[in-house]
Design a protein around this motif. Structure first.
Motif, PDB file in Angstrom:
ATOM      1  N   PRO A 174      -9.300  14.605   1.756  1.00  0.00           N
ATOM      2  CA  PRO A 174      -9.247  16.032   1.436  1.00  0.00           C
ATOM      3  C   PRO A 174      -8.677  16.831   2.601  1.00  0.00           C
ATOM      4  O   PRO A 174      -9.309  17.731   3.115  1.00  0.00           O
ATOM      5  CB  PRO A 174     -10.722  16.378   1.201  1.00  0.00           C
ATOM      6  CG  PRO A 174     -11.459  15.484   2.156  1.00  0.00           C
ATOM      7  CD  PRO A 174     -10.627  14.211   2.259  1.00  0.00           C
ATOM      8  N   ARG A 175      -7.455  16.478   3.002  1.00  0.00           N
ATOM      9  CA  ARG A 175      -6.855  17.024   4.228  1.00  0.00           C
ATOM     10  C   ARG A 175      -5.469  16.418   4.372  1.00  0.00           C
ATOM     11  O   ARG A 175      -5.137  15.465   3.662  1.00  0.00           O
ATOM     12  CB  ARG A 175      -7.711  16.619   5.432  1.00  0.00           C
ATOM     13  CG  ARG A 175      -7.978  15.125   5.418  1.00  0.00           C
ATOM     14  CD  ARG A 175      -8.636  14.625   6.661  1.00  0.00           C
ATOM     15  NE  ARG A 175      -9.068  13.239   6.517  1.00  0.00           N
ATOM     16  CZ  ARG A 175      -8.291  12.166   6.587  1.00  0.00           C
ATOM     17  NH1 ARG A 175      -6.993  12.303   6.813  1.00  0.00           N
ATOM     18  NH2 ARG A 175      -8.778  10.955   6.422  1.00  0.00           N
ATOM     19  N   PRO A 176      -4.680  16.931   5.332  1.00  0.00           N
ATOM     20  CA  PRO A 176      -3.439  16.216   5.654  1.00  0.00           C
ATOM     21  C   PRO A 176      -3.783  14.790   6.082  1.00  0.00           C
ATOM     22  O   PRO A 176      -4.916  14.502   6.464  1.00  0.00           O
ATOM     23  CB  PRO A 176      -2.865  17.030   6.817  1.00  0.00           C
ATOM     24  CG  PRO A 176      -3.415  18.403   6.616  1.00  0.00           C
ATOM     25  CD  PRO A 176      -4.812  18.187   6.099  1.00  0.00           C
ATOM     26  N   HIS A 177      -2.784  13.919   6.019  1.00  0.00           N
ATOM     27  CA  HIS A 177      -3.056  12.488   6.187  1.00  0.00           C
ATOM     28  C   HIS A 177      -2.085  11.876   7.184  1.00  0.00           C
ATOM     29  O   HIS A 177      -0.935  12.289   7.282  1.00  0.00           O
ATOM     30  CB  HIS A 177      -2.908  11.813   4.816  1.00  0.00           C
ATOM     31  CG  HIS A 177      -3.464  10.435   4.736  1.00  0.00           C
ATOM     32  ND1 HIS A 177      -2.669   9.314   4.767  1.00  0.00           N
ATOM     33  CD2 HIS A 177      -4.733   9.993   4.613  1.00  0.00           C
ATOM     34  CE1 HIS A 177      -3.435   8.237   4.663  1.00  0.00           C
ATOM     35  NE2 HIS A 177      -4.692   8.626   4.567  1.00  0.00           N
ATOM     36  N   ASN A 178      -2.562  10.864   7.884  1.00  0.00           N
ATOM     37  CA  ASN A 178      -1.732  10.161   8.856  1.00  0.00           C
ATOM     38  C   ASN A 178      -0.409   9.692   8.230  1.00  0.00           C
ATOM     39  O   ASN A 178       0.637   9.755   8.861  1.00  0.00           O
ATOM     40  CB  ASN A 178      -2.536   8.964   9.391  1.00  0.00           C
ATOM     41  CG  ASN A 178      -1.973   8.316  10.646  1.00  0.00           C
ATOM     42  OD1 ASN A 178      -2.640   7.495  11.259  1.00  0.00           O
ATOM     43  ND2 ASN A 178      -0.749   8.650  11.056  1.00  0.00           N
ATOM     44  N   SER A 179      -0.464   9.270   6.969  1.00  0.00           N
ATOM     45  CA  SER A 179       0.757   8.788   6.318  1.00  0.00           C
ATOM     46  C   SER A 179       1.654   9.938   5.889  1.00  0.00           C
ATOM     47  O   SER A 179       2.716   9.708   5.304  1.00  0.00           O
ATOM     48  CB  SER A 179       0.407   7.917   5.108  1.00  0.00           C
ATOM     49  OG  SER A 179      -0.130   8.717   4.072  1.00  0.00           O
ATOM     50  N   GLY A 180       1.245  11.186   6.187  1.00  0.00           N
ATOM     51  CA  GLY A 180       2.086  12.347   5.871  1.00  0.00           C
ATOM     52  C   GLY A 180       2.649  13.015   7.110  1.00  0.00           C
ATOM     53  O   GLY A 180       3.302  14.059   7.020  1.00  0.00           O
ATOM     54  N   HIS A 181       2.435  12.402   8.283  1.00  0.00           N
ATOM     55  CA  HIS A 181       2.965  13.013   9.513  1.00  0.00           C
ATOM     56  C   HIS A 181       4.489  13.082   9.492  1.00  0.00           C
ATOM     57  O   HIS A 181       5.083  13.986  10.084  1.00  0.00           O
ATOM     58  CB  HIS A 181       2.497  12.237  10.751  1.00  0.00           C
ATOM     59  CG  HIS A 181       1.031  12.370  11.034  1.00  0.00           C
ATOM     60  ND1 HIS A 181       0.234  13.272  10.377  1.00  0.00           N
ATOM     61  CD2 HIS A 181       0.229  11.716  11.919  1.00  0.00           C
ATOM     62  CE1 HIS A 181      -1.008  13.172  10.842  1.00  0.00           C
ATOM     63  NE2 HIS A 181      -1.034  12.229  11.752  1.00  0.00           N
ATOM     64  N   GLU A 216       0.864  -1.193   0.000  1.00  0.00           N
ATOM     65  CA  GLU A 216       0.000   0.000   0.000  1.00  0.00           C
ATOM     66  C   GLU A 216       0.892   1.232   0.000  1.00  0.00           C
ATOM     67  O   GLU A 216       1.908   1.277   0.696  1.00  0.00           O
ATOM     68  CB  GLU A 216      -0.914   0.014   1.225  1.00  0.00           C
ATOM     69  CG  GLU A 216      -1.952  -1.089   1.173  1.00  0.00           C
ATOM     70  CD  GLU A 216      -3.003  -0.926   2.262  1.00  0.00           C
ATOM     71  OE1 GLU A 216      -3.857  -0.030   2.156  1.00  0.00           O
ATOM     72  OE2 GLU A 216      -2.956  -1.709   3.230  1.00  0.00           O
ATOM     73  N   LEU A 217       0.497   2.201  -0.805  1.00  0.00           N
ATOM     74  CA  LEU A 217       1.275   3.433  -0.951  1.00  0.00           C
ATOM     75  C   LEU A 217       0.357   4.624  -0.740  1.00  0.00           C
ATOM     76  O   LEU A 217      -0.871   4.509  -0.848  1.00  0.00           O
ATOM     77  CB  LEU A 217       1.879   3.521  -2.365  1.00  0.00           C
ATOM     78  CG  LEU A 217       2.801   2.393  -2.808  1.00  0.00           C
ATOM     79  CD1 LEU A 217       3.228   2.604  -4.266  1.00  0.00           C
ATOM     80  CD2 LEU A 217       4.048   2.312  -1.919  1.00  0.00           C
ATOM     81  N   SER A 218       0.953   5.783  -0.457  1.00  0.00           N
ATOM     82  CA  SER A 218       0.156   7.010  -0.476  1.00  0.00           C
ATOM     83  C   SER A 218       1.007   8.168  -0.943  1.00  0.00           C
ATOM     84  O   SER A 218       2.236   8.148  -0.819  1.00  0.00           O
ATOM     85  CB  SER A 218      -0.437   7.302   0.906  1.00  0.00           C
ATOM     86  OG  SER A 218       0.598   7.486   1.839  1.00  0.00           O
ATOM     87  N   VAL A 219       0.320   9.135  -1.509  1.00  0.00           N
ATOM     88  CA  VAL A 219       0.977  10.373  -1.946  1.00  0.00           C
ATOM     89  C   VAL A 219       0.280  11.526  -1.247  1.00  0.00           C
ATOM     90  O   VAL A 219      -0.945  11.648  -1.311  1.00  0.00           O
ATOM     91  CB  VAL A 219       0.844  10.560  -3.472  1.00  0.00           C
ATOM     92  CG1 VAL A 219       1.352  11.938  -3.884  1.00  0.00           C
ATOM     93  CG2 VAL A 219       1.619   9.472  -4.202  1.00  0.00           C
ATOM     94  N   VAL A 220       1.050  12.346  -0.561  1.00  0.00           N
ATOM     95  CA  VAL A 220       0.531  13.590   0.005  1.00  0.00           C
ATOM     96  C   VAL A 220       1.034  14.714  -0.883  1.00  0.00           C
ATOM     97  O   VAL A 220       2.192  14.725  -1.291  1.00  0.00           O
ATOM     98  CB  VAL A 220       1.008  13.783   1.458  1.00  0.00           C
ATOM     99  CG1 VAL A 220       0.566  15.142   1.997  1.00  0.00           C
ATOM    100  CG2 VAL A 220       0.481  12.661   2.340  1.00  0.00           C
ATOM    101  N   LEU A 221       0.128  15.615  -1.224  1.00  0.00           N
ATOM    102  CA  LEU A 221       0.528  16.740  -2.063  1.00  0.00           C
ATOM    103  C   LEU A 221      -0.172  17.993  -1.581  1.00  0.00           C
ATOM    104  O   LEU A 221      -1.160  17.938  -0.838  1.00  0.00           O
ATOM    105  CB  LEU A 221       0.187  16.478  -3.533  1.00  0.00           C
ATOM    106  CG  LEU A 221      -1.279  16.412  -3.926  1.00  0.00           C
ATOM    107  CD1 LEU A 221      -1.836  17.805  -4.249  1.00  0.00           C
ATOM    108  CD2 LEU A 221      -1.473  15.526  -5.135  1.00  0.00           C
ATOM    109  N   ALA A 222       0.367  19.120  -2.009  1.00  0.00           N
ATOM    110  CA  ALA A 222      -0.312  20.391  -1.762  1.00  0.00           C
ATOM    111  C   ALA A 222      -0.528  21.057  -3.104  1.00  0.00           C
ATOM    112  O   ALA A 222       0.285  20.914  -4.021  1.00  0.00           O
ATOM    113  CB  ALA A 222       0.520  21.271  -0.850  1.00  0.00           C
TER     114      ALA A 222
END
Ligand code: ATP
Ligand code: MG
Length: 378
Positions: free
Chosen positions: A268-275, A187-193
């Motif tokens: 639609p917000r910051p994410h736990n995987s982006g802490h 499982e992967l995630s991408v956090v972006l702004a």
């Protein structure tokens, strides 16, 4: 541009609202948080806490009067509250983007219309849909409530048509999505702004390990080929652009057995995987949320060190406070506690970042800590 000294509003005072508040306060903004829980984590740090429901007219009027702009920490705020606020001041992300993502049926259709791969799914609104849903999805599947799910709540595994009918009844026959259970390779995630001008900044892809449907670890950089990470960023960019998104957002992915990327869900917000960005990047995902909200240029997302984030769940509090001395023994660990009083099982109480020269060393430190705490290996 909204500059330091202004007041920013945040709907939701959980840990994400708390970390947003800390980032905004550090930059010199005042923060007004709306949350019905008198003991919510953000209340302890925000400039002011409005303790009221998200659709409380007086509280919304106060936000509109006092704030220069408003953001949200979670997707379950009533979209009507956001729409009301948006008549008076900038609301980022937009009520439309939040409404799209807070309903799994709309979210999945939106992804399908963008030609982005997801797990096979079918929407269930009525008894009549059950049979067709089971036929089209087939095989082992997961029934998910369309709205108000988080951390695997509102989900049930189903292995046959009968189990589907009873699982849906147990959910109170609320609108739901039946989703094929994917054999996960990763499982992967991408956090972006994304800023108002459409500029985007991407954080390094995180590799996420879940236990019992709850995020356990995020490993950064992800242990996956660069072309797959590139593809994940490209897909996230298409989603953000199609939503005309302004703010910090995340996209969660499954990598199936064949190595194909499937979109799991959008946050639609910051994410736990982006802490991890708080301690391991030039600017954190919360700095970016403030910047995008205020119309400031986006910050640098560069990773300064390999890092692993580990969630601290309430289970650790089963016999009282965890043994913190075991944690503080490790100089590479950075502790973040949210100040929640009660450690219920599965509740996110805090997290820890392990920063080291490489992921293997970061993992070794966390494994040592888990062993000290009698926690299962990751
Ligand atoms: P959160 O908001 O915390 O991400 P959620 O309640 O929205 O959680 P999902 O992201 O839908 O839940 O699912 C949580 C986890 O359960 C996933 O990250 C994955 O590990 C597992 N899972 C969910 N759906 C599937 C699926 N279709 N196939 C395989 N595993 C799945
Ligand atoms: Mg999820």
């Amino acid at each position: 541009m909204i500059l330091p000294g202004a007041t920013l509003g945040i709907l939701g005072g959980g840990q994400l609202g708390q970390m947003f508040s800390l980032a905004a306060l550090r930059l010199g903004y005042r923060v007004l948080v709306l949350d019905p829980d008198p003991h919510c984590p953000a209340a302890a740090v925000a400039s002011r806490h409005l303790c009221a429901d998200y659709d409380d007219p007086a509280a919304l009027a106060e936000l509109a009067r006092s704030c220069a702009a408003v953001s949200t920490e979670f997707e379950n705020v009533p979209a009507t509250a956001l729409e009301l606020l948006a008549r008076h001041l900038p609301v980022r992300p937009s009520p439309n983007a939040v409404a799209m993502v807070q309903d799994r049926i709309l979210e999945k259709r939106f992804l399908r219309d963008l030609d982005l791969a997801t797990a096979p799914f079918a929407a269930i609104h009525a008894e009549d849909d059950l049979h067709a849903a089971w036929r089209s999805v087939g095989g082992p599947a997961i029934l998910k409530r369309a709205r108000f799910g988080y951390d695997g709540k509102g989900q049930a595994g189903v292995d046959d048509g009968k189990a589907l009918a009873s699982a849906w009844a147990a959910m109170g026959r609320a609108p739901a999505v039946l989703e094929a259970r994917i054999a996960l390779r990763q499982e992967l995630s991408v956090v972006l702004a994304r800023g108002e001008d459409g500029m985007m900044a991407f954080y390094p892809v995180a590799e996420n390990i879940h236990r019992n449907g709850i995020l356990d670890l995020s490993i950064v950089p992800a242990r996956s080929p660069e072309d797959l990470r590139q593809e994940a960023r490209r897909m996230a960019a298409r989603i953000a652009t199609a939503l005309d998104y302004v703010g910090t957002m995340a996209v969660e992915y499954f990598v199936d057995e064949t190595g194909r990327l499937l979109v799991n869900e959008i946050a639609p917000r910051p994410h736990n995987s982006g802490h991890f960005t708080i301690d391991a990047c030039v600017q954190s995902q919360f700095d970016q949320q403030v910047r995008a909200l205020c119309g400031l240029p986006l910050g640098d997302t560069r990773l300064l060190s390999p890092v692993i984030m580990m969630n601290l769940l309430g289970d650790l509090w089963a016999d009282g406070e965890p043994d913190w001395s075991a944690l503080f023994r490790h100089p590479q660990l950075k502790l973040h506690l949210y100040g929640k009083a009660e450690g219920r099982p599965g509740r996110k109480m805090g997290h820890v970042h392990a920063l080291a020269a490489d992921s293997a060393q970061a993992m070794a430190v966390l494994e040592a800590l888990r062993a000290d705490w009698g926690w299962p290996k990751s």
